[in-house]
Design an enzyme around this catalytic site. Structure first.
Site, PDB file in Angstrom:
ATOM      1  N   ASP A 172       0.834  -0.931   0.149  1.00  0.00           N
ATOM      2  CA  ASP A 172      -0.132  -0.138  -0.054  1.00  0.00           C
ATOM      3  C   ASP A 172       0.857   1.041   0.052  1.00  0.00           C
ATOM      4  O   ASP A 172       1.426   1.475   0.922  1.00  0.00           O
ATOM      5  CB  ASP A 172      -0.860   0.135   1.342  1.00  0.00           C
ATOM      6  CG  ASP A 172      -1.523   1.511   1.340  1.00  0.00           C
ATOM      7  OD1 ASP A 172      -1.715   2.043   0.409  1.00  0.00           O
ATOM      8  OD2 ASP A 172      -2.691   1.347   2.446  1.00  0.00           O
ATOM      9  N   SER A 178       1.861  13.001 -16.247  1.00  0.00           N
ATOM     10  CA  SER A 178       0.968  13.028 -17.370  1.00  0.00           C
ATOM     11  C   SER A 178       1.117  14.216 -18.154  1.00  0.00           C
ATOM     12  O   SER A 178       1.829  14.998 -17.614  1.00  0.00           O
ATOM     13  CB  SER A 178      -0.376  13.042 -16.482  1.00  0.00           C
ATOM     14  OG  SER A 178      -1.606  13.246 -17.444  1.00  0.00           O
ATOM     15  N   TYR A 233      -7.234  15.382 -10.583  1.00  0.00           N
ATOM     16  CA  TYR A 233      -6.262  14.633 -11.281  1.00  0.00           C
ATOM     17  C   TYR A 233      -4.955  15.480 -11.641  1.00  0.00           C
ATOM     18  O   TYR A 233      -3.963  15.086 -11.432  1.00  0.00           O
ATOM     19  CB  TYR A 233      -6.873  14.030 -12.384  1.00  0.00           C
ATOM     20  CG  TYR A 233      -5.884  13.027 -13.126  1.00  0.00           C
ATOM     21  CD1 TYR A 233      -5.367  11.771 -12.551  1.00  0.00           C
ATOM     22  CD2 TYR A 233      -5.280  13.381 -14.425  1.00  0.00           C
ATOM     23  CE1 TYR A 233      -4.528  11.013 -13.221  1.00  0.00           C
ATOM     24  CE2 TYR A 233      -4.358  12.636 -15.104  1.00  0.00           C
ATOM     25  CZ  TYR A 233      -3.826  11.587 -14.518  1.00  0.00           C
ATOM     26  OH  TYR A 233      -3.028  10.756 -15.354  1.00  0.00           O
ATOM     27  N   LYS A 257      -0.970  15.184 -10.558  1.00  0.00           N
ATOM     28  CA  LYS A 257       0.172  14.982 -11.467  1.00  0.00           C
ATOM     29  C   LYS A 257       1.048  16.218 -11.509  1.00  0.00           C
ATOM     30  O   LYS A 257       2.333  15.906 -11.795  1.00  0.00           O
ATOM     31  CB  LYS A 257      -0.284  14.604 -12.780  1.00  0.00           C
ATOM     32  CG  LYS A 257      -1.174  13.316 -12.966  1.00  0.00           C
ATOM     33  CD  LYS A 257      -0.275  12.274 -12.329  1.00  0.00           C
ATOM     34  CE  LYS A 257      -0.805  10.894 -12.359  1.00  0.00           C
ATOM     35  NZ  LYS A 257      -0.058   9.750 -12.012  1.00  0.00           N
TER      36      LYS A 257
END
Length: 280
Positions: A77, A158, A172, A176
């Site tokens: 994890d 990304s 998101y 990133k």
């Protein structure tokens, strides 16, 4: 002091080989992680497939070992320092010191307008995408330094690192861009120890996770009377190279970044974007 060796006298075959090296791929049990683990193994690395889902890690490992690779599954994890430390110690005990870390584990949050973002969605996305990358790096990097491994850390960023891709992707995109900051900071701090740190910035990648997110996004948008184009391949046909990515497009670049062919690269981002950042 010159830290990065001059490798001009080595063959390309030698430079691209990862024989004798140990690689860890987080989120290695599914999607892009499977492709990355496969390519690193093909290049000769012993691969630890780390995933929070034990069964997917074992499935990927079985595929690698069936092909003759050295690999092991490990449950990790990335948001938990305790889990990460235990996993890393298990890897070192079985495979040896770590040379390559690929922080691939990540979440794609369901798109939401800024005023509909749920705190739990924000916290979970940041915990996995940002704190996870930092957490695993700060467990592994000191071990690389102590073992004088001159290793490589590769973070999954990304194209959202450089632009705001679509309305509703604030969470998101924020995560990133934070990953990119971690990459730059670690590159500066770890460079004197000979450890390189790089970002990979993919465009949209066709994975089972994307397919699931696409359907959840459509359902959520339909409830609000909207439509979504998230990850729709048709929406990317105008790109210079005409398509979105498949996992192996990313894995091949990771294999290059991990190799000595990229020995003078650190703190930078390798875009695998089909030209999307040029035209969008």
């Amino acid at each position: 002091m010159v830290i990065a060796a001059d490798v001009s006298n080595r063959s390309l075959a030698d430079l691209y080989s990862l024989a004798g090296r140990v690689a860890v791929v987080t989120g290695g049990g599914r999607g892009i992680g499977v492709a990355i683990a496969s390519r690193l193994a093909e290049a000769g690395a012993a691969v630890a497939v780390a995933d929070i889902d034990e069964s997917t890690a074992e499935h990927t490992t079985a595929k690698l070992t069936a092909g003759g690779a050295t690999a092991m599954p490990v449950t990790m994890d990335v948001t938990s320092p305790r889990s990460t430390r235990a996993a890393v110690e298990a890897i070192r005990a079985e495979l040896g010191e770590i040379d390559i870390l690929v922080n691939n584990a990540g979440l794609l949050a369901v798109p939401a307008p800024y005023d509909e973002i749920l705190d739990e969605d924000f916290d979970r996305t940041m915990a996995v995408n940002v704190r996870g990358a930092l957490n695993v790096s700060r467990v592994v990097a000191p071990l690389m330094v102590a073992a004088e491994r001159r290793g490589v850390i590769i973070n999954m960023a990304s194209t959202a690192t450089y632009r705001y891709p679509n309305p509703g992707t604030l969470v998101y995109t924020t995560s990133k861009q934070a990953v990119n900051a971690i990459t730059k900071g670690l590159a500066v701090e770890l460079g004197p120890a000979g450890i390189r740190v790089l970002d990979i910035a993919p465009t949209v990648v066709e994975t089972p996770g994307l397919a699931d997110l696409r359907e959840r996004s459509r359902a959520k948008a339909a409830e609000a009377g909207r439509t979504v184009e998230l990850g729709n391949p048709d929406a990317f046909r105008h790109l210079p190279l005409g398509r979105i990515a498949v996992p192996d497009d990313i894995a091949r670049v990771v294999a290059f970044a991990a190799s000595d062919a990229a020995i003078l690269m650190t703190g930078s981002t390798l875009a695998v974007d089909a030209g999307s950042m040029v035209v969008r």
